[in-house]
Structures are given as C-alpha cells and as structure tokens.
Design an enzyme around this catalytic site. Structure first.
Site, PDB file in Angstrom:
ATOM      1  N   GLY A 281     -17.211 -41.039  -7.155  1.00  0.00           N
ATOM      2  CA  GLY A 281     -16.746 -41.996  -6.174  1.00  0.00           C
ATOM      3  C   GLY A 281     -17.786 -43.069  -5.986  1.00  0.00           C
ATOM      4  O   GLY A 281     -18.833 -43.061  -6.641  1.00  0.00           O
ATOM      5  N   ALA A 282     -17.498 -43.999  -5.057  1.00  0.00           N
ATOM      6  CA  ALA A 282     -18.413 -45.114  -4.832  1.00  0.00           C
ATOM      7  C   ALA A 282     -19.768 -44.646  -4.319  1.00  0.00           C
ATOM      8  O   ALA A 282     -20.798 -45.241  -4.618  1.00  0.00           O
ATOM      9  CB  ALA A 282     -17.783 -46.090  -3.838  1.00  0.00           C
ATOM     10  N   GLY A 283     -19.783 -43.552  -3.547  1.00  0.00           N
ATOM     11  CA  GLY A 283     -21.027 -43.115  -2.930  1.00  0.00           C
ATOM     12  C   GLY A 283     -21.700 -41.940  -3.600  1.00  0.00           C
ATOM     13  O   GLY A 283     -22.764 -41.507  -3.149  1.00  0.00           O
ATOM     14  N   GLY A 284     -21.107 -41.388  -4.659  1.00  0.00           N
ATOM     15  CA  GLY A 284     -21.734 -40.229  -5.286  1.00  0.00           C
ATOM     16  C   GLY A 284     -20.796 -39.551  -6.258  1.00  0.00           C
ATOM     17  O   GLY A 284     -19.852 -40.161  -6.772  1.00  0.00           O
TER      18      GLY A 284
ATOM     19  N   VAL B 239     -19.302 -35.318  -7.765  1.00  0.00           N
ATOM     20  CA  VAL B 239     -19.221 -33.866  -7.637  1.00  0.00           C
ATOM     21  C   VAL B 239     -19.384 -33.278  -9.035  1.00  0.00           C
ATOM     22  O   VAL B 239     -18.671 -33.669  -9.961  1.00  0.00           O
ATOM     23  CB  VAL B 239     -17.885 -33.413  -7.019  1.00  0.00           C
ATOM     24  CG1 VAL B 239     -17.843 -31.891  -6.915  1.00  0.00           C
ATOM     25  CG2 VAL B 239     -17.682 -34.039  -5.651  1.00  0.00           C
TER      26      VAL B 239
ATOM     27  N   ASP C 181      -7.760 -35.160   8.550  1.00  0.00           N
ATOM     28  CA  ASP C 181      -7.490 -35.715   7.222  1.00  0.00           C
ATOM     29  C   ASP C 181      -6.809 -34.681   6.319  1.00  0.00           C
ATOM     30  O   ASP C 181      -7.152 -34.541   5.145  1.00  0.00           O
ATOM     31  CB  ASP C 181      -8.785 -36.213   6.582  1.00  0.00           C
ATOM     32  CG  ASP C 181      -8.549 -37.318   5.557  1.00  0.00           C
ATOM     33  OD1 ASP C 181      -7.448 -37.908   5.573  1.00  0.00           O
ATOM     34  OD2 ASP C 181      -9.460 -37.598   4.755  1.00  0.00           O
TER      35      ASP C 181
END
Length: 342
Positions: A75-78, A80, A190
């Site tokens: 993703g944009a921030g990291g 998995v 969520d």
C-alpha cells in the site's frame, strides 16, 4: 530515496525521516504516543504505576528471528509480508508501516496497536497480534497469518458465496463482534469483506482495527467520521452519533454482498462501484434499505439481512440476538465447513 536495512533476512525499506515523526521519537529512538512506547524490543504500555513490555521478554520474537517468504500486499504507507520464524518454522504475516506518513494514518496505527493489545489472544474470532516493533523508521506488527485471504478474495474466486456457508461465516463474525461490543466496548467501524479473513481450518476472523473506537460503556456513542464510507450506516453517513449497531449495518451489507456477488447499493448504470460519495449518501439515507431478493434466497436469509440492514439503529438486532437467529440455526458448521468452500 529510501535506504535499506537488513534484519535477519528481511529487507526493509527505511523512509527518509520527516520532521513530523520526530515529535514522537525519544533520544534513544523509541516511538512514543499517548500511553504506548515502541522500540526494537517490542511494545510497552505506560501507566502511572509502571512501564512494562506487553509480553514477557523471554516470550518475545525479534525481527532478527524472521525471514521473508514473499510479499502478500503493498500500500501507500507500507506492505505486508509472509514471514517464517527461523527456529520454529512458524508462519506469520508481518505488517510494516513507514512512518513518513500523515497525521491521520499515524493515529490509525497507534489506535490499531492499542486495540491489538486489548484483544491480545483473548478471542478466537479476532486475528491475533503477536508482537509489535519500531526500528529505523518502520513500525512492524507480527500478525496471525490467515492463509485463504479475505472474503473479498473469496468473492473474486467464487463470484458468490452459497447461503449455508454465509450462515457459518456470520456466526463466527458475530461472535467476534459480540466480544468487541460487550466485553471490550469497541466499535470496529470498518466491517467489510476485505477485513474479514479466513484460513484453511475454516476459521473466520476480524482484522484491521485502525479506525476502531473504544467506548466507555455499552451505552456510549461516537460521532467521528472514519472508515470505508460505502459500508457506513445511515446515521454515520449523515454525521449523527452512532454506536455498536453501526457495525451490524456494515455486517449486513457485507454478507449480502457475498451472497449477490456485488455491492448491494449499485450506482445507476454502473457496475464498477461508487465514485460519488454524495450520490451514495443520498441513496442510503433517503431511500428504503436494500434487501435480499426473496426469489433467490431463503426466508431465513432474507430475514437475517433485514434484521441487520435497518435504517433506524434501534431496529437492528444486537449481536446476541442475531446469534439466535433462525438463519444461523438452519445450517451446521460440521456439514458446511468453510474448508470446503471453493
């Protein structure tokens, strides 16, 4: 440009530090925010009486114990990664978040760390968090690996999930929500197909607590606007106060989506999803709620969905009442074990 740090077989991209993160670092490189401290040894909870690691030191993993197998997602921030413990061969999912991120994402990460600590190993229907670390600009969270992915992944493979399996899925998710709502006073906020994970053993577990909220009691309410708006209840979309029953609406939409093979609120003339938030808000708030087509599904399933997707929060059944619903009693987990879902 980012430099790379080698830790026990894991290649971790280390972001260029920005001034914003410096406010949360001590001189020793410990990440601190509110009542948590995080470093290469793990997570510590700070109180007026003591500061202690969340897990006994002899039980802790370290990043050096883990070796990368493959990337599960980015993703944009990291990212998995699937990782393996060098000595035990245990498999985990390692979530790495770069800390050159905005304030909103930072708060979500800290909230996720806190919720993970509250629910640690105490409910079989919630993805386990084993350890957390901060090292060289990255927060790493060691999570239980759910080897069949999410319900969103299952829908992509099967197009639709048969009704009997949805009863088994609903039963497990409701047990997890019941624990969150009644024991921990947590609204998930969520619930959606991509946040409900499944494994080969037939277990379904709730994940991703970045936007969850802890309430002071079972009667408390919130009024902040966070989460994935397509699954939000009418009161949340309308900016009103909301409580645990907002999760019930989201669960109803999720289960109905799994049954239909597409999101229940479909944009007029479109099949790809909603690009206009205000059109969806108008539909959810001002039009009758979506329902399961009675010509395609059993009366029990239609009744279950209707019990979840009610516009008035007070008309939705609680987790405890839904667990007694005839739809969940109609199908047994032994007969429709989720390991057989293909």
């Amino acid at each position: 440009m980012s430099r790379r740090h080698r830790t026990g077989g894991l290649r971790v991209a280390v972001p260029k530090q920005e001034n914003s993160i410096h406010r949360f670092l001590t001189a020793n490189g410990v990440f601190h925010d509110d009542d948590i401290q995080l470093d290469h040894m793990g997570l510590r909870v700070v109180s007026s009486e003591s500061t202690a690691y969340a897990n006994p030191p002899d039980a802790q993993l370290s990043l050096a114990d883990l070796e990368a197998v493959r990337v599960l997602g980015k993703g944009a921030g990291g990212s998995v990664q699937l990782v393996r413990h060098k000595w035990t061969n245990d498999i985990y999912a390692l979530k790495g978040i770069q800390m050159n991120i905005n304030e909103t994402v930072r708060k979500q990460i800290v909230q996720e760390l806190k919720i993970n600590q509250l629910t640690l190993h105490q409910c079989p229907y919630i993805v386990k968090c084993y350890h957390s670390f901060y090292h060289n600009g990255i927060i790493s969270i060691v999570l239980e690996y759910m080897d069949r992915g999410s319900l969103a992944d299952i829908i992509k493979q099967t197009k639709q999930i048969p009704e009997p399996y949805l009863a088994v899925i609903s039963n497990q998710v409701l047990k997890g929500l019941n624990y969150l709502h009644q024991v921990r006073h947590i609204i998930h906020r969520d619930i959606k197909p991509s946040n409900l994970l499944i494994n080969q053993k037939g277990e379904v577990k709730i994940s991703d607590f970045g936007v969850s909220a802890v309430l002071i009691s079972s009667m408390a309410q919130r009024d902040t606007f966070v989460g994935t708006y397509t699954y939000m209840s009418p009161e949340r979309l309308g900016g009103q106060s909301y409580a645990y029953d907002s999760d019930i609406w989201s669960l109803g939409l999720t289960i109905l989506e799994c049954a239909l093979g597409y999101f229940p609120y479909r944009p007029p003339g479109q099949e790809e999803g909603w690009n206009n938030f205000f059109m969806l808000m108008e539909l959810v708030i001002n039009q009758p709620p979506v329902a399961a087509p009675p010509d395609k599904f059993s009366p029990e399933f239609c009744s279950f969905i209707a019990a979840c997707i009610q516009k008035r929060p007070g008309d939705r059944l609680s987790t405890a009442d839904l667990l007694k619903h005839p739809f969940l009693q109609k199908y047994s987990e032994e007969e429709y074990h989720l390991s057989n879902l293909r």
